[in-house]
Write a protein that holds these residues in place. Structure first.
Motif, short mmCIF file in Angstrom:
data_model
loop_
_atom_site.label_atom_id
_atom_site.label_comp_id
_atom_site.label_asym_id
_atom_site.label_seq_id
_atom_site.Cartn_x
_atom_site.Cartn_y
_atom_site.Cartn_z
N ILE A 1 77.00 -3.56 50.00
CA ILE A 1 76.63 -2.57 48.99
C ILE A 1 75.13 -2.57 48.76
CG2 ILE A 1 76.78 -2.03 46.52
CD1 ILE A 1 79.71 -2.77 46.64
N ASN A 2 74.53 -3.76 48.65
CA ASN A 2 73.08 -3.83 48.40
C ASN A 2 72.28 -3.23 49.54
OD1 ASN A 2 73.86 -5.16 46.11
ND2 ASN A 2 73.07 -7.17 46.70
N GLU A 3 72.78 -3.41 50.77
CA GLU A 3 72.08 -2.85 51.93
C GLU A 3 72.25 -1.32 51.99
OE1 GLU A 3 73.22 -4.65 55.58
OE2 GLU A 3 72.17 -3.20 56.85
N SER A 4 73.44 -0.85 51.63
CA SER A 4 73.71 0.58 51.71
C SER A 4 73.09 1.37 50.56
CB SER A 4 75.23 0.82 51.71
OG SER A 4 75.83 0.21 52.84
N TYR A 5 72.96 0.72 49.39
CA TYR A 5 72.49 1.42 48.19
C TYR A 5 71.38 0.61 47.50
CZ TYR A 5 77.01 3.59 49.07
OH TYR A 5 78.07 4.20 49.66
N PRO A 6 70.21 0.47 48.16
CA PRO A 6 69.13 -0.35 47.58
C PRO A 6 68.62 0.16 46.23
CG PRO A 6 68.34 0.94 49.45
CD PRO A 6 69.82 1.05 49.46
N THR B 1 68.51 -0.52 40.27
CA THR B 1 68.86 -0.02 38.94
C THR B 1 69.86 -0.95 38.26
OG1 THR B 1 68.50 2.25 39.66
CG2 THR B 1 69.76 1.94 37.64
N ALA B 2 70.80 -1.47 39.03
CA ALA B 2 71.79 -2.40 38.48
C ALA B 2 71.11 -3.65 37.93
CB ALA B 2 72.81 -2.78 39.54
N LEU B 3 70.03 -4.08 38.56
CA LEU B 3 69.29 -5.24 38.06
C LEU B 3 68.66 -4.94 36.70
CD1 LEU B 3 67.52 -6.55 41.31
CD2 LEU B 3 69.57 -7.45 40.19
N LYS B 4 68.22 -3.69 36.51
CA LYS B 4 67.69 -3.30 35.20
C LYS B 4 68.79 -3.29 34.15
CE LYS B 4 64.03 -0.42 37.26
NZ LYS B 4 63.49 0.95 37.40
N THR C 1 77.17 -12.66 36.19
CA THR C 1 77.38 -13.26 37.51
C THR C 1 76.96 -12.25 38.59
OG1 THR C 1 79.64 -12.41 37.70
CG2 THR C 1 79.36 -14.54 36.63
N PRO C 2 76.64 -12.74 39.79
CA PRO C 2 76.28 -11.82 40.88
C PRO C 2 77.36 -10.79 41.18
CG PRO C 2 75.66 -14.06 41.44
CD PRO C 2 76.46 -14.15 40.18
N ASP C 3 78.64 -11.17 41.05
CA ASP C 3 79.72 -10.23 41.33
C ASP C 3 79.73 -9.09 40.31
OD1 ASP C 3 80.40 -11.71 43.47
OD2 ASP C 3 82.27 -12.50 42.66
N GLU C 4 79.42 -9.39 39.04
CA GLU C 4 79.35 -8.33 38.04
C GLU C 4 78.24 -7.35 38.40
OE1 GLU C 4 82.49 -9.45 35.26
OE2 GLU C 4 81.41 -7.64 35.82
N VAL C 5 77.12 -7.86 38.88
CA VAL C 5 76.01 -6.99 39.27
C VAL C 5 76.40 -6.14 40.48
CG1 VAL C 5 73.60 -6.92 40.05
CG2 VAL C 5 74.31 -8.63 38.37
N GLU D 1 70.32 5.53 29.17
CA GLU D 1 68.88 5.79 29.08
C GLU D 1 68.13 5.08 30.20
OE1 GLU D 1 68.64 6.40 24.20
OE2 GLU D 1 67.94 4.54 25.14
N VAL D 2 68.55 3.86 30.52
CA VAL D 2 67.94 3.12 31.63
C VAL D 2 68.18 3.86 32.94
CG1 VAL D 2 68.05 0.99 32.99
CG2 VAL D 2 68.10 0.88 30.49
#
Length: 280
Positions: free
Chosen positions: A233-238, A243-246, A260-264, A185-186
């Protein structure tokens, strides 16, 4: 045995004599086949039986998305790995390894190598699995023109570890199912469109979350070594990262502990794959 569903020219869903739905593969097995017709058993090369309540349609779609030669490579590589340790004859493991190898081969051709986290942990906690994974990787690389990086042994070892996870606690399954629904849903709110839960990449996302639950409950989240991968990844898919932060917020609220940051980072990768299947 009759055809229940045709996934592509080489993969069909059928029902075996014991009444189980099974995925059958073989060259031309699904060509011009229709539901209700009898399966040409002379063309069947492999039979995959869904395990642990896995949806046969999801598993069949994943099998259909993997090149047949990679399915065969994974099964033969697992046999090589059994020289090092006892590896269960698991359909889920065979398909998961084939899917991983197929993606790794594609990344290798694109010049994208991952530095997998947890090498030290895997080395110390799962030495048998790592030795078997190294044997599996050696077998795979002996069949490839462009050998995979040695780091792939870490990821393969984790697949072997995950193959041993099983739980009969339905409350755990219910919790995961409810959370999966909330996470989708998110995603749909973030992108303003529906996501088909039956796609291959959705199945991969759910599998990743299943393993994440196990890691979180055992206090062993992914936790080092993915810094360069995270930045790339963060630079290529902002958008996927946002969305991952949500998703991270929802998971932390539901599980009561921080990610952890790696899980995100790996959540970001899976979101990117679902949103744009042509890029990953």
């Amino acid at each position: 045995m009759e055809v229940l569903r045709v996934f592509n020219n080489n993969v069909v869903l059928s029902r075996d004599p014991d009444g189980r739905e099974v995925i059958l593969t073989g060259r031309g097995l699904g060509f011009q086949a229709k539901p209700g017709q009898l399966v040409d058993l002379t063309k069947v090369l492999r039979t995959f039986v869904p395990e642990d309540g896995r949806d046969p349609d999801n598993l069949g779609a994943m099998v259909a998305a993997i090149p047949p030669e990679h399915l065969q490579l994974a099964e033969r590589a697992l046999e090589a790995g059994r020289a090092e340790m006892s590896i269960p004859g698991s359909t889920v493991l065979s398909v998961a390894l084939a899917d991983h190898l197929s993606f790794a081969i594609k990344r290798r051709r694109m010049g994208l190598d991952f530095e997998y986290p947890l090498r030290a942990e895997v080395t110390h906690l799962y030495p048998s699995e790592l030795r078997a994974a190294q044997r599996i990787l050696w077998f795979v690389n002996s069949r490839l023109e462009e050998p995979l990086d040695d780091n792939e042994a870490v990821a393969i070892a984790l697949h072997l570890v995950n193959a041993g996870f099983a739980t009969g606690d339905l409350s755990y399954t219910y919790q995961m199912t409810g959370l999966f629904t909330q996470l989708f849903e998110v995603l749909e709110q973030a992108y303003g469109r529906a996501f088909d839960r039956n796609t291959v990449n959705a199945a991969r996302f759910i599998t990743h979350l299943r393993y994440f639950f196990v890691r979180a409950n055992s206090g062993k989240q992914l936790e080092e070594g993915a810094g360069k991968l995270r930045a790339a990844i963060n630079e290529s898919y902002p958008d996927a990262y946002a969305t991952a932060l949500k998703l991270q917020t929802v998971l932390e609220l539901r599980l009561g502990e921080p990610l952890t940051p790696d899980e995100v980072t790996y959540l970001t990768l899976h979101v990117a794959r679902m949103v744009d299947e042509n890029r990953l």
